[in-house]
Design a protein around this motif. Structure first.
Motif, short mmCIF file in Angstrom:
data_model
loop_
_atom_site.label_atom_id
_atom_site.label_comp_id
_atom_site.label_asym_id
_atom_site.label_seq_id
_atom_site.Cartn_x
_atom_site.Cartn_y
_atom_site.Cartn_z
N HIS A 1 0.71 -1.20 -0.07
CA HIS A 1 -0.08 -0.04 0.17
C HIS A 1 0.92 1.12 -0.06
CE1 HIS A 1 -4.01 -1.35 0.28
NE2 HIS A 1 -3.79 -2.37 1.16
N TYR A 2 1.82 1.15 0.86
CA TYR A 2 2.88 2.38 1.01
C TYR A 2 3.32 2.54 -0.31
CZ TYR A 2 6.36 5.54 2.03
OH TYR A 2 7.26 6.66 2.15
N TYR A 3 4.00 1.50 -1.05
CA TYR A 3 4.57 1.56 -2.24
C TYR A 3 3.61 2.33 -3.51
CZ TYR A 3 7.60 0.17 -6.29
OH TYR A 3 7.99 0.38 -7.60
N SER B 1 1.10 4.45 -2.63
CA SER B 1 0.58 5.73 -2.38
C SER B 1 1.71 6.64 -2.40
CB SER B 1 0.18 5.76 -1.04
OG SER B 1 -0.69 4.73 -0.64
N VAL B 2 3.17 6.12 -2.42
CA VAL B 2 4.15 7.28 -2.46
C VAL B 2 4.56 7.72 -3.68
CG1 VAL B 2 6.05 6.04 -2.34
CG2 VAL B 2 5.88 8.03 -1.04
N ASN B 3 3.89 6.72 -4.80
CA ASN B 3 4.33 6.97 -6.24
C ASN B 3 3.68 8.34 -6.87
OD1 ASN B 3 5.07 6.69 -8.88
ND2 ASN B 3 3.19 5.62 -9.23
N ILE B 4 4.05 9.01 -7.57
CA ILE B 4 3.10 10.25 -8.21
C ILE B 4 3.03 9.90 -9.71
CG2 ILE B 4 3.31 12.57 -8.97
CD1 ILE B 4 5.27 13.24 -6.57
N PRO B 5 1.55 9.21 -10.01
CA PRO B 5 1.49 8.51 -11.31
C PRO B 5 1.72 9.54 -12.46
CG PRO B 5 -0.28 8.21 -9.69
CD PRO B 5 0.73 9.28 -9.05
N ARG C 1 3.92 11.45 -13.19
CA ARG C 1 5.28 11.73 -13.42
C ARG C 1 6.07 10.26 -13.77
NH1 ARG C 1 8.52 15.23 -9.80
NH2 ARG C 1 7.16 17.09 -9.33
N GLU C 2 5.22 9.45 -14.16
CA GLU C 2 5.86 8.12 -14.70
C GLU C 2 7.32 8.09 -15.59
OE1 GLU C 2 4.22 4.79 -17.29
OE2 GLU C 2 3.24 4.52 -15.25
N ARG C 3 8.27 7.56 -14.92
CA ARG C 3 9.58 7.33 -15.51
C ARG C 3 10.06 5.87 -15.52
NH1 ARG C 3 12.61 12.23 -13.26
NH2 ARG C 3 11.38 13.96 -13.64
N LEU C 4 9.25 5.05 -15.89
CA LEU C 4 9.78 3.59 -15.76
C LEU C 4 11.00 3.20 -16.28
CD1 LEU C 4 6.31 2.14 -17.32
CD2 LEU C 4 7.07 2.19 -15.00
N MET D 1 13.33 3.99 -13.44
CA MET D 1 13.20 3.14 -12.32
C MET D 1 13.82 2.00 -12.68
SD MET D 1 9.78 1.27 -10.84
CE MET D 1 9.27 0.32 -12.50
#
Ligand code: SF4
Lengths: 428, 238
Positions: free
Chosen positions: B207-209, B211-215, B217-220, B223
């Motif tokens: 859940h934490y993982y 929630s903390v993402n900013i969708p 601004r995706e930069r796969l 990552m």
């Protein structure tokens, strides 16, 4: 921490929905660094990791190092840009100190995180909110014997005594300046003022100095202080932002200034509707890097009322304005000069310094040592030979052509804020 | 001539002594395929020879043997050649060479070592423990390099007195801290009863993982660059 089972264990596992709300509102704080603390494990669980450590990466490319969470999102302040502001219609939640402690310990021992980044909305009053934060970190340190990293975000306008107490338990504290000028602050965060943010920063700096001088027992912010600026919510140009940054580094001894490009999470006539480009944020980080590690002055990098070039990275832009200083001979140039060559970073500069003790370096040697020459070749000679373009115009052309193709790769190389490079360049 | 040895330090040193005068020597170990037709020597480790080689190399470069240890841990295909060429250069020059980065052999060796050390650093972050019913922690992983005992000390200072096991499932071995002692042991498969709330914490972490993402601004790509896909298998959040 012992191996004995704890009977009350399950009672305080935080609710998933609460975790979600309190994380969602904390995540726009970009600082996640866990570096700078060498705290020892004093008979409990955890220790510092001086270079910092990333535990995971999210799909937005950011590192997870700390558990970043609010104690509460129930705010009496009304900062226009914030989703927790008092007149926003959002679910309000508050965690108990125990919930935060348990969560931290259990995440930590599974190695999900390097520590805790705790902040809070101004719940009830600045003093009340700060007391709750203090209570939580104190409990975590003294009852749970947690010796891992703690970053605490201070509450503006709280009692200086509470601030002082909190600094005994945290590794790092931050007050976010958020907006580069008093004017923008007044407009967008009416209950805050530049002073309410700078005063506690100065207080902590003073107290830390005394603590270190008197070699007192215990801890007092071993990893120092940081701050954050939101970019693109207000109209200040990069020049102004960088001068502010430089002043903060030189006068308040801050460890880091973070830049967060504005993401519109709320609608307000005073705020832009669109997100600030991530390229601008990226350029600011590069410029910041030049200030901290490469010996540049803000004035060299960008004019007062100007913005950083989006086409060229700040070092390249500086070099193009100062072509009369180039090319430099890699076999002779001192370290400070090598570091000013576009495309030569700290690692390459170090390799060159070492290798040239044994041989006169040629372009072939540089290639073998994986020094990236695409940009650098226009600014250096190796063993007297020059392989760059002759005129300023053709250099510009050659570099922009390369940049466009490699845009994506470059971004990932340079926006690396907390990982391996930071250790290399001596970030603290 | 190809010199085939078992990958241990002692055998490497034995092979080194034999192969050193041979201009065309290639060192090979482990499971690498040998191509037919090349003449091959199988080098059996010889404690006497190894000791002689070790003493001599130590004279030439005090820190070289630490580097040898790291080189032989590398999962890189050509690690034996890289190590051999590096020590051959030390022997030829008669002094430490690690800073002569314009030499191919040195650069290759330093890069190889850097990759091993970098993976150690990475797993200080990427390793994931689960809690067993007894309270001991268990972390399976599949690193590129043979490093399970190298990452153990970090967790020992951090987690002591909690006992834990770091299991390299690929190499079928484990580094263990049993509460008092540290040791490595072969380990095929671990039988594990999880603690009653292990699953609960894993769920919260997921859940934490999320929630903390900013969708927006995706930069796969970025990552994956920082956290290679091959490491994901043992990370609950992926
Ligand atoms: S003080 Fe301002 S920024 Fe902080 S939570 Fe409240 S509204 Fe948001």
């Amino acid at each position: 921490m012992t191996n004995a089972p704890r009977a009350w264990y399950n009672m305080v596992m935080i609710d998933a929905e609460k975790l979600k709300v309190l994380t969602e509102s904390a995540k726009y704080d970009v600082s996640c660094s866990s570096s700078g603390s060498a705290r020892k494990n004093e008979g409990g669980i955890g220790n510092g990791y001086i270079a910092g450590c990333c535990h995971s990466f999210t799909p937005d490319g950011r590192c997870i190092s700390l558990l970043k969470i609010l104690l509460s999102n129930d705010c009496i302040f009304n900062c226009k840009y914030c989703m927790s502001r008092s007149d926003a219609d959002v679910p309000r939640m508050t965690a108990t100190p125990e919930e935060i402690c348990e969560l931290t310990i259990d995440f930590y021992k599974r190695n999900y995180i390097e520590g805790l980044f705790l902040s809070s909305a101004v719940v009830k009053s600045p003093d009340f909110a700060m007391e709750q934060l203090l209570l939580t970190v104190k409990k975590l340190r003294t009852e749970y014997k947690f010796c891992g990293y703690i970053h605490l975000k201070g509450i503006p306008r709280a009692d200086p005594l509470l601030v002082h107490e909190a600094a005994k338990y945290a590794d790092r504290m931050s007050y976010n300046i958020e907006l580069p000028t008093e004017k923008s602050l007044k407009l967008l965060a009416p209950q805050k003022s530049r002073e309410s943010l700078l005063l506690p920063m100065k207080q902590l700096q003073r107290e830390r100095k005394i603590f270190c001088e008197e070699k007192r027992k215990g801890h007092f912010l071993p990893a120092g202080q940081t701050t954050q600026l939101i970019v693109g919510a207000s109209p200040e140009p990069d020049g102004q932002i960088l001068r502010l940054t430089q002043g903060l580094y030189r006068q308040t001894g801050l460890k880091r200034v973070y830049y967060s490009s504005y993401v519109p999470v709320v609608h307000d006539p005073l705020l832009p509707e669109t997100a600030a480009g991530s390229m601008r944020e990226h350029r600011l980080y590069q410029a910041d890097w030049l200030l901290r590690f490469y010996g540049f002055d803000a004035e060299e990098i960008v004019e007062d009322d100007g913005n950083l070039s989006l086409d060229f990275d700040p070092k390249c832009a500086w070099a193009l304005r100062n072509l009369q200083l180039f090319p430099v001979e890699v076999n002779r140039a001192p370290l400070e000069v090598l570091l000013r060559v576009p495309g030569i970073g700290a690692r390459s500069a170090y390799r060159i310094m070492e290798a040239r003790k044994y041989t006169r370096l040629t372009f072939e040697d540089l290639k073998k040592m994986r020094v990236v020459l695409k940009r650098a070749r226009h600014f250096i000679t190796a063993n007297g030979k020059f392989f760059g373009a002759e005129s300023k115009k053709s250099i510009r052309g050659a570099i922009t052509a390369g940049e466009k193709r490699e845009g994506a790769v470059q971004l990932s190389l340079f926006s690396d804020r907390e990982t391996a490079l930071s250790a290399l360049t001596g970030e603290l | 001539m190809i010199y085939f040895y078992d990958g241990t330090k002692e055998a490497f040193l034995t092979a080194f002594l034999l192969a050193y005068p041979d201009e065309e020597a290639v060192l090979v170990s482990g499971t690498r395929q040998l191509s037919v037709g090349q003449s091959t020597v199988f080098v059996r480790s010889d404690p006497d020879r190894a000791r002689r080689a070790e003493a001599r190399l130590k004279e030439l470069d005090r820190d070289g043997l630490k580097e040898l240890d790291l080189l032989l841990r590398s999962g890189q295909e050509d690690r034996d050649t890289v190590a051999f060429e590096y020590f051959r250069l030390i022997a030829a020059r008669g002094c430490p060479v690690r800073k002569m980065l314009a030499e191919d052999a040195v650069f290759a060796a330093m890069e190889c070592i850097r990759r091993v050390e970098f993976e150690v650093h990475r797993f200080h972050g990427f390793l994931r423990f689960m809690e067993s019913a007894s309270g001991a922690l268990y972390a399976p992983f599949a690193p590129d390099n043979d490093i399970c005992d190298l990452i153990l000390p970090h967790f020992r200072t951090r987690l002591a007195p909690l006992p834990f096991v770091i299991h390299d499932v690929g190499r079928k071995k484990a580094a263990v801290f049993d509460g008092d002692h540290v040791f490595t042991a072969p380990l095929e498969k671990a039988e594990l009863a999880l603690s009653s709330d292990e699953e609960g914490w894993q769920e919260l972490w997921k859940h934490y993982y999320k929630s903390v993402n900013i969708p927006s601004r995706e930069r796969l790509k970025q990552m994956r660059g920082y956290m290679p896909v091959r490491y994901w298998k043992f990370m609950p959040e992926k």
